[in-house]
Enzyme design. Structure first.
Site, PDB file in Angstrom:
ATOM      1  N   SER A   1      16.126   8.393  57.193  1.00 32.70           N
ATOM      2  CA  SER A   1      17.125   8.539  56.424  1.00 32.70           C
ATOM      3  C   SER A   1      17.120   8.104  55.029  1.00 32.70           C
ATOM      4  O   SER A   1      18.266   8.516  54.268  1.00 32.70           O
ATOM      5  CB  SER A   1      18.274   7.921  57.229  1.00 32.70           C
ATOM      6  OG  SER A   1      18.041   6.496  56.930  1.00 32.70           O
TER       7      SER A   1
ATOM      8  N   VAL B   1      12.247   8.867  51.070  1.00 33.55           N
ATOM      9  CA  VAL B   1      11.126   9.293  51.489  1.00 33.55           C
ATOM     10  C   VAL B   1      11.005  10.055  52.798  1.00 33.55           C
ATOM     11  O   VAL B   1      10.303  11.138  52.961  1.00 33.55           O
ATOM     12  CB  VAL B   1      10.111   8.146  51.546  1.00 33.55           C
ATOM     13  CG1 VAL B   1       8.824   8.581  52.239  1.00 33.55           C
ATOM     14  CG2 VAL B   1       9.657   7.729  50.104  1.00 33.55           C
TER      15      VAL B   1
ATOM     16  N   SER C   1      16.717   6.762  62.622  1.00 29.55           N
ATOM     17  CA  SER C   1      17.680   6.240  61.421  1.00 29.55           C
ATOM     18  C   SER C   1      18.632   4.971  62.263  1.00 29.55           C
ATOM     19  O   SER C   1      19.209   5.394  63.058  1.00 29.55           O
ATOM     20  CB  SER C   1      18.543   6.989  61.018  1.00 29.55           C
ATOM     21  OG  SER C   1      19.472   6.371  60.222  1.00 29.55           O
TER      22      SER C   1
ATOM     23  N   ARG D   1      20.997   3.383  60.562  1.00 28.04           N
ATOM     24  CA  ARG D   1      22.236   3.571  60.170  1.00 28.04           C
ATOM     25  C   ARG D   1      22.957   4.884  60.692  1.00 28.04           C
ATOM     26  O   ARG D   1      24.208   4.858  60.971  1.00 28.04           O
ATOM     27  CB  ARG D   1      22.242   3.571  58.818  1.00 28.04           C
ATOM     28  CG  ARG D   1      23.585   3.603  57.962  1.00 28.04           C
ATOM     29  CD  ARG D   1      23.350   3.502  56.443  1.00 28.04           C
ATOM     30  NE  ARG D   1      24.840   3.722  55.808  1.00 28.04           N
ATOM     31  CZ  ARG D   1      24.892   3.785  54.414  1.00 28.04           C
ATOM     32  NH1 ARG D   1      23.541   3.823  53.680  1.00 28.04           N
ATOM     33  NH2 ARG D   1      26.038   4.078  54.066  1.00 28.04           N
TER      34      ARG D   1
ATOM     35  N   CYS E   1       3.561   4.477  44.758  1.00 26.54           N
ATOM     36  CA  CYS E   1       3.868   5.602  43.821  1.00 26.54           C
ATOM     37  C   CYS E   1       3.230   5.564  42.434  1.00 26.54           C
ATOM     38  O   CYS E   1       2.494   6.333  41.870  1.00 26.54           O
ATOM     39  CB  CYS E   1       5.292   6.047  43.812  1.00 26.54           C
ATOM     40  SG  CYS E   1       6.539   4.679  43.308  1.00 26.54           S
TER      41      CYS E   1
ATOM     42  N   ASN F   1       7.447  10.913  42.200  1.00 27.27           N
ATOM     43  CA  ASN F   1       7.199   9.925  43.132  1.00 27.27           C
ATOM     44  C   ASN F   1       7.312   9.911  44.468  1.00 27.27           C
ATOM     45  O   ASN F   1       6.802   9.102  45.412  1.00 27.27           O
ATOM     46  CB  ASN F   1       8.205   8.607  42.507  1.00 27.27           C
ATOM     47  CG  ASN F   1       9.335   9.041  42.303  1.00 27.27           C
ATOM     48  OD1 ASN F   1      10.022  10.101  41.710  1.00 27.27           O
ATOM     49  ND2 ASN F   1      10.414   8.633  43.176  1.00 27.27           N
TER      50      ASN F   1
END
Length: 351
Positions: free
Chosen positions: A10, A13, A34, A36, A149, A318
């Site tokens: 979630s 990335v 996920s 959450r 990154c 990134n």
């Protein structure tokens, strides 16, 4: 067709992993977890995936992903260690996007991350997931640790001239600028719009965690210890990283053709490295603006005769070459797929 799961899908990335994997012709996404948002349709969290992803998040539990062949773990630093160990014990391949398996020296985790690593034996087996440096090892790996990154961009810019002996290995200083998505999707005061907008904010200008990765990888390429100074800055953009590396030559300052040849020899066959130096164009040096959504790394350089220094540049997205794209590129290598599969999007212009 390989069955994949994204464990912790979630965040930004995780969303990029799903976006890339959906278009991958050799992949079946079986689960996206996920904590959450369990039970919620994925497109409600990642709105760009409306109509292209019909899945819902499931609970972040090991039993929900054990039917996969490879699991991408996209959890916060410090939370992946036990999960990765369990997944490996269940016979799965793991591509971890946290920092939990990037460093080879177990004591480095106490210094840089503040915890004692519970599985030092896995640090020996983990492969640093930068294909340009570790392709053959990734191909044989069961555990790939995707680089940070800013570390990815820095290492790609530095490795060829350092390895060639052009660089004074005690005179390397990196200035990094990164967009707000690098801080993740969890709300913070520094990410609050009135505090974040229009900033050029230095943060952790000494002792940043990514220094450990950069020194580890560049020193390995050099065959001896390399000292690196690193200072990042938060800037007013959402995606992207630009690293500017200031360094001095080990001997005579190289010419432009010599430095160009150094990079060309290192990266000529790399599908996602582009050498960028064209003084006739406004975008004649690397610029993260043109990297958005792509897995490319643009690398360039300048030579300052007056101050006897080389200036090296690398620009990446990134979230892609700095995270999800590198992870999928590593998966392609692990399963002997075309390395570019799912990753050919060239970025946007204008953006």
């Amino acid at each position: 067709m390989v069955k994949v799961a994204v464990y912790g899908a979630s965040g930004y990335v995780g969303g990029e992993l799903l976006r890339i994997l959906i278009s991958h012709s050799k992949v079946e996404i079986i689960k996206a977890t996920s904590k959450r948002f369990s039970g919620m349709p994925i497109h409600k969290v990642h709105p760009n995936l409306r109509k292209v992803c019909q899945m819902s998040f499931v609970e972040t539990k090991i039993e929900n992903v054990v039917n996969a062949e490879v699991v991408f773990t996209a959890l916060p630093h410090g939370q992946s260690t036990h999960v990765v160990k369990t997944l490996l014990d269940n016979g799965l391949k793991v591509i971890d996007l946290s920092a939990d398996f990037r460093l080879k020296d177990p004591s480095s985790y106490e210094k840089w991350y503040g915890f004692k690593h519970p599985y030092p034996e896995l640090l020996e087996k983990a492969v640093y997931g930068l294909p340009e440096l570790h392709r053959n090892e990734i191909w044989r790996a069961n555990l790939v640790a995707v680089p940070g990154c800013m570390a990815s961009a820095s290492i790609l810019a530095l490795t060829p001239p350092v390895r060639s002996g052009m660089v004074d290995r005690s005179q390397i200083f990196i200035d990094a600028k990164i967009g707000s998505s690098g801080a993740g999707s969890s709300p913070t005061l520094e990410g609050y719009h009135p505090e974040r907008y229009s900033v050029i904010r230095p943060y952790k200008p000494a002792g940043h965690r990514h220094v450990a990765e950069i020194m580890q990888e560049v020193s390995q390429a050099a065959g001896e210890e390399v000292t690196v100074g690193f200072s990042p800055h938060a800037v007013n953009m959402v995606r992207g990283i630009l690293v500017t590396v200031y360094t001095r030559p080990s001997g005579k300052l190289p010419s432009f053709p010599e430095l160009w040849k150094c990079y060309r020899q290192a990266y000529n066959k790399e599908p996602f490295i582009r050498l960028v130096r064209d003084p006739t164009m406004i975008h004649g040096l690397p610029d993260p603006k043109y990297m958005m959504g792509s897995n490319f790394a643009d690398i360039g350089f300048e030579i300052d005769v007056d101050s006897n220094r080389m200036i090296l540049f690398a620009a990446i997205d990134n979230l892609v070459k700095g995270a999800a794209g590198n992870a999928v590129q590593s998966m392609n290598i692990m399963f002997n797929y075309d390395e570019e599969e799912g990753l050919t999007f060239p970025g946007l212009h204008p953006a």
